[in-house]
Design a protein around this motif. Structure first.
Motif, PDB file in Angstrom:
ATOM      1  N   ASN A 877       0.819  -1.208   0.000  1.00 48.86           N
ATOM      2  CA  ASN A 877       0.000   0.000   0.000  1.00 48.86           C
ATOM      3  C   ASN A 877       0.857   1.264   0.000  1.00 48.86           C
ATOM      4  N   ILE A 878       1.950   1.238   0.758  1.00 55.28           N
ATOM      5  CA  ILE A 878       2.832   2.408   0.799  1.00 55.28           C
ATOM      6  C   ILE A 878       3.447   2.658  -0.571  1.00 55.28           C
ATOM      7  N   MET A 879       3.804   1.588  -1.277  1.00 55.94           N
ATOM      8  CA  MET A 879       4.364   1.757  -2.619  1.00 55.94           C
ATOM      9  C   MET A 879       3.332   2.351  -3.570  1.00 55.94           C
ATOM     10  N   TRP A 880       2.080   1.856  -3.498  1.00 60.29           N
ATOM     11  CA  TRP A 880       1.029   2.408  -4.357  1.00 60.29           C
ATOM     12  C   TRP A 880       0.815   3.884  -4.061  1.00 60.29           C
ATOM     13  N   LYS A 881       0.876   4.251  -2.784  1.00 65.06           N
ATOM     14  CA  LYS A 881       0.703   5.654  -2.403  1.00 65.06           C
ATOM     15  C   LYS A 881       1.798   6.515  -3.014  1.00 65.06           C
ATOM     16  N   ASN A 882       3.040   6.068  -2.911  1.00 63.11           N
ATOM     17  CA  ASN A 882       4.153   6.836  -3.469  1.00 63.11           C
ATOM     18  C   ASN A 882       4.089   6.912  -4.991  1.00 63.11           C
ATOM     19  N   ILE A 883       3.742   5.783  -5.620  1.00 69.04           N
ATOM     20  CA  ILE A 883       3.634   5.761  -7.086  1.00 69.04           C
ATOM     21  C   ILE A 883       2.569   6.738  -7.558  1.00 69.04           C
ATOM     22  N   ALA A 884       1.390   6.660  -6.938  1.00 68.20           N
ATOM     23  CA  ALA A 884       0.285   7.531  -7.350  1.00 68.20           C
ATOM     24  C   ALA A 884       0.613   9.001  -7.106  1.00 68.20           C
ATOM     25  N   GLY A 885       1.200   9.322  -5.952  1.00 68.46           N
ATOM     26  CA  GLY A 885       1.502  10.709  -5.626  1.00 68.46           C
ATOM     27  C   GLY A 885       2.502  11.328  -6.585  1.00 68.46           C
ATOM     28  N   PRO A1006      -4.047  -4.952   2.503  1.00 67.86           N
ATOM     29  CA  PRO A1006      -3.560  -4.722   1.139  1.00 67.86           C
ATOM     30  C   PRO A1006      -4.696  -4.371   0.188  1.00 67.86           C
ATOM     31  N   LEU A1007      -4.416  -3.443  -0.717  1.00 62.72           N
ATOM     32  CA  LEU A1007      -5.418  -3.053  -1.706  1.00 62.72           C
ATOM     33  C   LEU A1007      -5.708  -4.182  -2.679  1.00 62.72           C
ATOM     34  N   PHE A1008      -4.679  -4.939  -3.027  1.00 60.15           N
ATOM     35  CA  PHE A1008      -4.824  -6.045  -3.968  1.00 60.15           C
ATOM     36  C   PHE A1008      -4.215  -7.292  -3.340  1.00 60.15           C
ATOM     37  N   SER A1009      -4.930  -7.859  -2.391  1.00 63.12           N
ATOM     38  CA  SER A1009      -4.392  -9.003  -1.656  1.00 63.12           C
ATOM     39  C   SER A1009      -4.471 -10.250  -2.495  1.00 63.12           C
ATOM     40  N   CYS A1010      -3.415 -11.071  -2.396  1.00 61.10           N
ATOM     41  CA  CYS A1010      -3.402 -12.358  -3.106  1.00 61.10           C
ATOM     42  C   CYS A1010      -3.460 -13.516  -2.129  1.00 61.10           C
ATOM     43  N   ARG A1011      -3.849 -13.261  -0.903  1.00 57.92           N
ATOM     44  CA  ARG A1011      -3.885 -14.325   0.104  1.00 57.92           C
ATOM     45  C   ARG A1011      -4.899 -15.387  -0.313  1.00 57.92           C
TER      46      ARG A1011
END
Length: 1027
Positions: A877-885, A1006-1011
């Protein structure tokens, strides 16, 4: 008329007539001889044929034995596959066919060996050919490469159509760059396959023991021939295919051949077939070789078909899947752009210099086709730029860099996926001896009866006690049998005590051997590591000396010595006191050894069977001493254990030591608290662990920290229990029996100094110095490798998403098909695209940035975080936040310049395009600083990260050169100082944006969980418990 028939007469004696007569005589004689010969042959045909028939080439018995003609090489080579020896007459029939004897082997002389090699081949392996051209062509099958290739061809075609031969420059540049990229990728694959062969190929110089002409002899495994009888023992690798002809069964590990973890039991009746390359884990016996070299099962493993598949680690597969998803999304976006552009074209909204490009009923088909090709170039370019091909390159660079650096940290990586698995390791099951503690033992305590002497001050001892101690230490040294579970530790104890006696107590071993004779020595067992009869040559006095565990030694003693030489009875008060001494020594973490002796009469020494006489009562010996030895905790082990615990990794010790010794060592290493409650079950014995019911074992396995007096199956049982509980397990091994546990674990760690070839072949990583601190560094490297790849993925996706959005919006809003500003990883300017800008952005984003972001060394921050959960998405989620920002910031700034640059800021079209290109590159450069981790300050970074700062400097210099110097080639315009300040200022603001983004909270889920959607297993053979 008559003149015609007249014949001119010739004199009878003329020379010509004489020659004709001689010719006639010769021909007549030859014909007569030939006729006579034919008659003779016809009359004696059978006899002549039998005498003059040509001999077959192999009838020379001295060179090629006649018996080999009754069996073919393919039948023998296929024997271990069909597993039917009865077709050849059983074992006895096969021995007779191969002219071999189960007890005496083959004849083994030069002619015999040469004949066998000629008939059945040599035990050598041909290196499989790897065709670089095939690897190069295989790289062209990648869909991502095909898209870029299509884009390059279109660019080449449009350039030639519009500008003639000068227009081929852009497309030519792209094709050259594409060929270079494919060549580099092909070379990496070729190099990897070469390294894979080096790892897979058998070791042909291993020494083996064969029986030839009734004698045992050592030869190289490459010298083995079909028919050889080879002796096998635990730890040996089977050098060829064959059948087992021994009496006792063997435990065989065939995982390298069959890729199955289960051990195979081989005997002389049910399953007698042995595969080349398999390993003997338990037992000993003999085998008959039936196939060698390229006819063996191992040859199939190293054949060319072995290299036709691409081995990818789990992380590489994830990145490849991510790249495919992004490429599909880019294709979808480019298809939408194509539809929009076609609609705009056919509705007349697309113009060229104010003139409609399409007018219904008036525009020719040829013009429509040309316009369609011009429109098609834009979505193809967008799709090409959407492919983040740098991800797989970054993964390869990071793993290669990490594995190379790990060698300096005493860790040799044999499996690339092991680096990734260590990032997720939650439990490390380790040996104690030589890993957490020093490999060498030292005498720490010495007790004479109930008197504590410290490390042994013999100066006040009575001479008789000193002589007895010297006898027991120097002469009671039976060799432990090879393969014994006690071999390693007991040899170390014995060597340490002998060295202590020689160096510290002036013990003269040679003088003792000259003055005394060893009458009889008993074989080793787990309680009595030495029992021997010694006769003093001077007075023929005979003593029986015992050496072994202190409990067993004390149980056979009824008296003990004091320092003065007086002998005291072990009464009801003394025995508990002596047992207390033993307990205290073990509580201090000491390996305890007891020494005792008794006098023996001449008639009561050895019985008729060669054993100690039964009248030698073991309960009447005199206790000499207790010796306590200690292997101190390694200097870095305690800190390494604490680092692992801080990282959320549980450490479990599995040792053969006594429970008290194991507990004391665990306390010294910081694994358990000195005041811990014994009843909690943190320290147990192997028998207790095995006796648990399965449910109870699974319940308590989390609590257990130490398993004492553990056997080899205990380690395997622990690994399986932890995996069932969902743990990612790393385990160490140093014995042949540990091979199965090493394969079963997610990461197998073999010990380079203590281990054998069997463990190393079964492991993923070799710890070359046997130090637990090196294991902690491997853990740190695993996390760093994973984190570096995550950082570059974030960087790559930020650039890809920003470029994709800007390209899409720009293409749709453009009123003319030529005026499509591809501002990022695609291009910048008008069609034909500015290829040099494309190549530079690709090089910077895909290669230079990959190197700059993936050369981070392990830091302390990653070791303060919990293990990586492989069931969670790779992009957090932190990576998605940084990518989007960061992507939104670049999109907003660049689109603003794109649509308002000329009207709002009085920029020319070329200046606007140049500023967009410049800002994009500088934003990516400043984003590298946002993503790096700084733990030592800027000055320390400058000194220690020279390669990183070199790359940054190179990017700055090349970018300035492209904008200011190479403007004609790069389709750029020189910028004034004010414009440069604007570009740098916008790029610098990305740091502020990054700080603001970090303050935004994100959900933990997670936004896109694969569990539960995928099962991750790091086992090389796929048998590990899935998470």
């Amino acid at each position: 008329m008559c003149d015609i028939f007249q014949v001119r007469s010739t004199p009878i004696n003329s020379p010509a007539r004489k020659r004709w007569r001689w010719a006639f005589k010769i021909l007549y004689t030859a014909r007569a001889l030939l006729s006579t010969a034919r008659k003779i042959v016809a009359d004696n045909k059978n006899e002549l044929l039998s005498n003059f028939s040509r001999s077959r080439s192999y009838t020379a018995v001295d060179i090629e034995p006649e018996c080999f003609s009754s069996i073919s090489k393919p039948i023998l080579a296929n024997l271990v596959r069909v597993r039917d020896v009865e077709q050849l007459g059983g074992v006895e029939g096969l021995l007779a066919t191969l002219k071999a004897d189960a007890e005496k082997g083959i004849l083994g002389d030069v002619k015999d060996i040469a004949s066998r090699r000629k008939h059945f081949g040599t035990n050598t392996f041909k290196k499989p050919s790897i065709n670089p051209l095939q690897i190069l062509l295989k790289s062209l099958k990648d869909p991502n490469i095909i898209i870029v290739l299509l884009y390059a061809v279109l660019s080449l075609g449009f350039g030639i159509r519009k500008h003639g031969l000068k227009g081929c420059l852009d497309g030519g540049f792209i094709l050259v760059a594409l060929f270079f990229a494919i060549s580099v990728s092909a070379y990496c694959n070729y190099w990897h396959k070469q390294q894979l062969y080096e790892l897979c190929r058998p070791i042909e110089s291993v020494s083996i023991l064969v029986i030839r002409n009734g004698k045992d002899m050592r030869i190289s495994s490459s010298e083995a021939v079909v028919g050889d009888v080879i002796r096998l023992k635990a730890g040996d690798q089977v050098p060829a295919d064959g059948i087992y002809i021994g009496d006792k069964s063997l435990q065989i590990d065939e995982s390298t051949i069959t890729r199955k973890n289960d051990l195979v039991e081989v005997d002389g009746s049910i399953n007698m077939f042995l595969l080349s390359g398999s390993k003997v884990l338990r037992g000993s016996g003999r085998m008959l070789v039936t196939a060698v070299g390229m006819d063996t099962a191992l040859a199939e493993i190293i054949s060319p078909t072995c290299f036709n598949h691409d081995h990818k680690s789990l992380l590489q597969k994830k990145l490849h899947k991510l790249t495919s998803h992004i490429a599909k999304f880019g294709l979808a976006v480019s298809f939408v752009v194509l539809l929009v552009l076609l609609v705009r074209y056919f509705t007349g909204k697309m113009r060229d210099n104010g003139r409609k490009l399409f007018i219904g009923g008036k525009t020719s088909i040829q013009d429509v086709w040309k316009a369609f090709l011009g429109i098609l170039a834009t979505p193809v370019a967008i799709a090409s730029g959407a492919i983040p091909e740098g991800l797989t390159l970054a993964c390869a660079l990071t793993i290669a860099y990490s594995t190379k650096k790990m060698i300096a940290d005493q860790a040799l990586v044999r499996s690339l996926s092991a680096c990734e698995a260590m990032a997720s390791a939650t439990v490390i099951c380790t040996n104690k001896e030589g890993v957490l503690t020093e490999s060498s033992l030292k005498v720490s305590q010495f007790w004479l009866g109930q008197e504590y002497i410290g490390k042994g001050n013999f100066s006040s001892f009575a001479p008789e006690i000193l002589d007895l101690l010297h006898e027991g230490i120097a002469l009671n040294t039976n060799k432990i049998p090879p393969g014994s579970s006690f071999e390693h530790i007991e040899d170390r104890i014995q060597d340490a005590i002998s060295a202590w006696g020689i160096k510290g107590k002036n013990m003269d071993v040679q003088q003792l051997r000259n003055s005394r004779t060893v009458v009889h020595a008993e074989s080793f067992n787990s309680q009595f590591q030495g029992r021997v009869l010694i006769r003093r040559n001077a007075d023929s006095t005979i003593h029986m000396h015992h050496k072994g565990t202190p409990e067993a030694i004390l149980a056979m003693c009824s008296r003990y010595y004091e320092e003065t030489g007086d002998v005291k009875d072990i009464n009801d008060d003394a025995r508990p006191a002596l047992l207390g001494t033993i307990t205290r020594m073990k509580m201090d973490g000491l390996h305890c050894v007891g020494f005792a002796y008794r006098s023996v009469t001449a008639e009561h020494q050895i019985d008729q069977e060669g054993h100690f006489h039964p009248k030698l009562k073991e309960d009447d010996s005199i206790l000499l001493a207790f010796v306590g030895l200690k292997a101190p905790c390694r200097e870095q082990a305690r800190k390494a254990v604490m680092d692992c615990q801080d990282a959320g990794v549980s450490i479990k010790i599995i040792t053969r030591d006594d429970i008290h010794v194991a507990r004391a060592s665990a306390i010294e290493c910081g694994l358990i608290d000195p005041n811990h409650d014994i009843s909690t079950g943190e320290v147990i014995e192997g028998t207790t662990f095995r006796e648990y019911a399965e449910d109870e074992r699974l319940e308590k396995v989390e609590t257990i920290r130490v398993i004492a007096r553990a056997s080899t199956p205990d380690k395997l049982l622990m690994v399986r229990c932890l995996q069932k509980k969902g743990h990612v397990v790393a385990v160490t091994g140093d014995k042949v029996g540990d091979a199965e546990a090493l394969r079963e674990a997610n990461v197998g760690l073999s010990l380079g100094n203590q281990g054998t070839d069997t463990e190393r072949d079964s492991s993923d990583i070799v710890i070359m110095d046997d130090n637990f601190a090196s294991i902690a560094r491997v853990l740190s490297w695993g996390r760093t490798t994973y984190n570096n790849i995550q950082i570059f993925t974030q960087y790559q996706l930020t650039a890809t998403i920003a470029s994709l959005v800007i390209d899409c919006v720009t293409a749709i809003k453009a009123s003319e098909p030529e005026y499509i500003n591809i501002v990022t990883v695609i291009s910048a300017g008008k069609v034909p695209y500015a290829t040099l800008q494309v190549l530079w952005v690709k090089l910077m984003v895909g290669t230079l940035s990959a190197v700059a972001l993936t050369i981070n060394k392990p830091g302390t921050k990653l070791m303060q975080q919990p293990p990586i959960d492989q069931n969670e998405p790779f992009i957090t989620n932190i990576m998605w936040k940084n990518i989007a920002g960061q992507a939104l910031y670049m999109i907003s700034v660049l689109l603003t310049i794109q649509f308002t640059g000329e009207s709002g800021y009085q920029l020319s079209a070329k200046e606007k395009d140049t500023m967009i290109f410049n800002i994009f590159v500088l934003c990516q450069l400043f984003n590298i600083f946002n993503l790096r981790k700084y733990e030592g300050g800027l000055l320390r970074e400058l000194k220690s990260k020279r390669l990183f700062w070199g790359i940054v400097g190179m990017v700055v210099v090349i970018q300035v050169a492209i904008v200011e110097v190479l403007k004609k080639i790069a389709s750029t315009e020189r910028l004034n100082w004010q414009q440069w300040k604007v570009c740098i200022g916008i790029a610098t603001l990305s740091w502020l944006v990054s700080w603001i983004i970090k303050c935004i909270p994100v959900p933990k889920k997670p936004l896109f969980s694969c569990r539960n959607s995928q099962n991750f297993s790091y086992s090389r053979f796929g048998s590990s418990v899935s998470l």
